[in-house]
Design a protein around this motif. Sequence first.
Motif, short mmCIF file in Angstrom:
data_model
loop_
_atom_site.label_atom_id
_atom_site.label_comp_id
_atom_site.label_asym_id
_atom_site.label_seq_id
_atom_site.Cartn_x
_atom_site.Cartn_y
_atom_site.Cartn_z
N UNK A 55 -48.99 50.93 -45.08
CA UNK A 55 -49.35 50.97 -43.65
C UNK A 55 -49.18 49.57 -43.07
N UNK A 56 -48.48 49.46 -41.94
CA UNK A 56 -48.44 48.20 -41.20
C UNK A 56 -49.17 48.44 -39.89
N UNK A 57 -50.15 47.60 -39.60
CA UNK A 57 -51.04 47.90 -38.48
C UNK A 57 -51.41 46.63 -37.71
N UNK A 58 -51.73 46.78 -36.43
CA UNK A 58 -52.15 45.68 -35.57
C UNK A 58 -53.58 45.28 -35.95
N UNK A 59 -53.71 44.10 -36.53
CA UNK A 59 -55.02 43.63 -36.97
C UNK A 59 -55.86 43.02 -35.86
N UNK A 60 -55.34 42.99 -34.64
CA UNK A 60 -56.09 42.42 -33.52
C UNK A 60 -56.75 43.50 -32.66
N UNK A 61 -56.53 44.76 -33.04
CA UNK A 61 -57.05 45.88 -32.25
C UNK A 61 -57.94 46.74 -33.15
N UNK A 62 -59.21 46.75 -32.85
CA UNK A 62 -60.17 47.49 -33.69
C UNK A 62 -59.81 48.97 -33.79
N UNK A 63 -59.26 49.54 -32.74
CA UNK A 63 -58.92 50.96 -32.76
C UNK A 63 -57.70 51.28 -33.62
N UNK A 94 -51.84 47.82 -47.32
CA UNK A 94 -52.07 47.72 -45.87
C UNK A 94 -51.63 46.33 -45.43
N UNK A 95 -50.75 46.27 -44.48
CA UNK A 95 -50.35 44.98 -43.91
C UNK A 95 -50.97 44.89 -42.51
N UNK A 96 -51.93 43.96 -42.36
CA UNK A 96 -52.59 43.78 -41.06
C UNK A 96 -51.92 42.59 -40.36
N UNK A 151 -57.48 52.84 -58.16
CA UNK A 151 -58.19 52.88 -56.87
C UNK A 151 -58.29 51.49 -56.25
N UNK A 152 -57.17 51.01 -55.74
CA UNK A 152 -57.15 49.66 -55.18
C UNK A 152 -56.46 49.66 -53.82
N UNK A 153 -56.98 48.85 -52.92
CA UNK A 153 -56.34 48.65 -51.61
C UNK A 153 -55.83 47.22 -51.57
N UNK A 154 -54.54 47.08 -51.39
CA UNK A 154 -53.93 45.76 -51.27
C UNK A 154 -53.87 45.42 -49.79
#
Lengths: 76, 326
Positions: free
Chosen positions: B208-216, B238-240, B171-174
């Motif tokens: 998951x690759x995600x935009x870390x500058x957008x809260x939504x 997760x890659x922010x 149960x780990x989130x990288x």
Amino acid sequence: MAEEIRIPKLGMSATEVTLSEWMFGEGEQVAKGDIIYTAETDKTTVEIEAQASGAIHPTGEEGTKYKVGDVIGTIG
Amino acid sequence: MAETAKEIDRDKLLDIYTRTMKVNRTDEKFRELLMQGKVAVMYYCVRGQELVSAAAMAALEDDDYVVCTYRGQGEQTAKGIPIKKWWGECLGKATGTCKGKGGTMHITDPDTGIMVTTGVVGSGIPIANGLAMASQNNGDGRVTLVSFGDGAANIGGFHEAMNMAQLYKLPVVFLCQNNRYGEHTAFADHTDSPNIGERAAGYGMKGITVDGNDVNQIYPAMEEAVAHARRGKGPVLVEAMCYRMMGHFFGSDFSYMPEEHLAEMKAEDPLPKLRKVMLERQFTEEELDKIVADIDAEIDEAVQHALDAPLPDTDEIYKDVLEETA
């Protein structure tokens, strides 16, 4: 109350910093955020911003090495 | 980039905003003290990455575990570490989380789940597996989140830990905060693949690759990753995508960052974007300013407390090093 301008620590091994250049002269008005002097270590040159607004009174000499924490002037 | 349809709950959004500003105001205060020469310690600025840390911590439960790096101020303060103890530690005082013996790069506060802060790039990743394995064995339901940068994704320990975590469904989130620079080296100069998130597929892991500058974008992604890990489905990478808007550490020159990159960063600054979202969701300017003013007052008090606090006694040097046996 006058705000002291002290030589900052600019990196893990930095114990001495050279005061390269003052951007303002005696008694000139500076605003918080203005670049007031540049400092140099053996690795890097950094622009230092004023952390207070008011009249600046530089006492440190350009081209001189100072120890981290030394007072080189005041603002206000 | 992940797409989301679900709107973030208004209370949760306020929580994320408060945590984000706590991280930002702490960062601003730290740089001010360093610039004044009042404090002379190593500090790794988090300007530009505040939202990623805040959203990640807001997705966790209070007793979940966190492992972070020397650029860990965001996770530490957003997780809720007692702020007086945090400043005490940073200033090397006896009132600190580690009695002033760890300093900025080794902040540890198990009471709030900040299990360890490491000073070696990537070294926290396998440690997170150990914490997660303990939780799995104990059945305590905790999730461990480990934060690291894009540079850390190329060390051997990263790959070993990813493989092992997926194998044992830990149960780990990288959380890879891809701030585009590994210390002083641009992403494109140390990695040829377009992103880090897609590496998860190589381990059979969810990525998951995600935009870390957008809260939504970032909050729903973190919420999904934490829920996946907590349900026993295994780890998530997760890659922010974010920006480090200052040099590697306070006092390091960042003239190697190209002009166009600096302009891109400014346009994507997460703070004005978050403020805009808050106003769109009917929070008022006054409410938002009041939150910041309250945080500033709390920080000023904590800084003064730390400046006035004593240094640790010299006999502390041999304490907490080896286990005391009868």
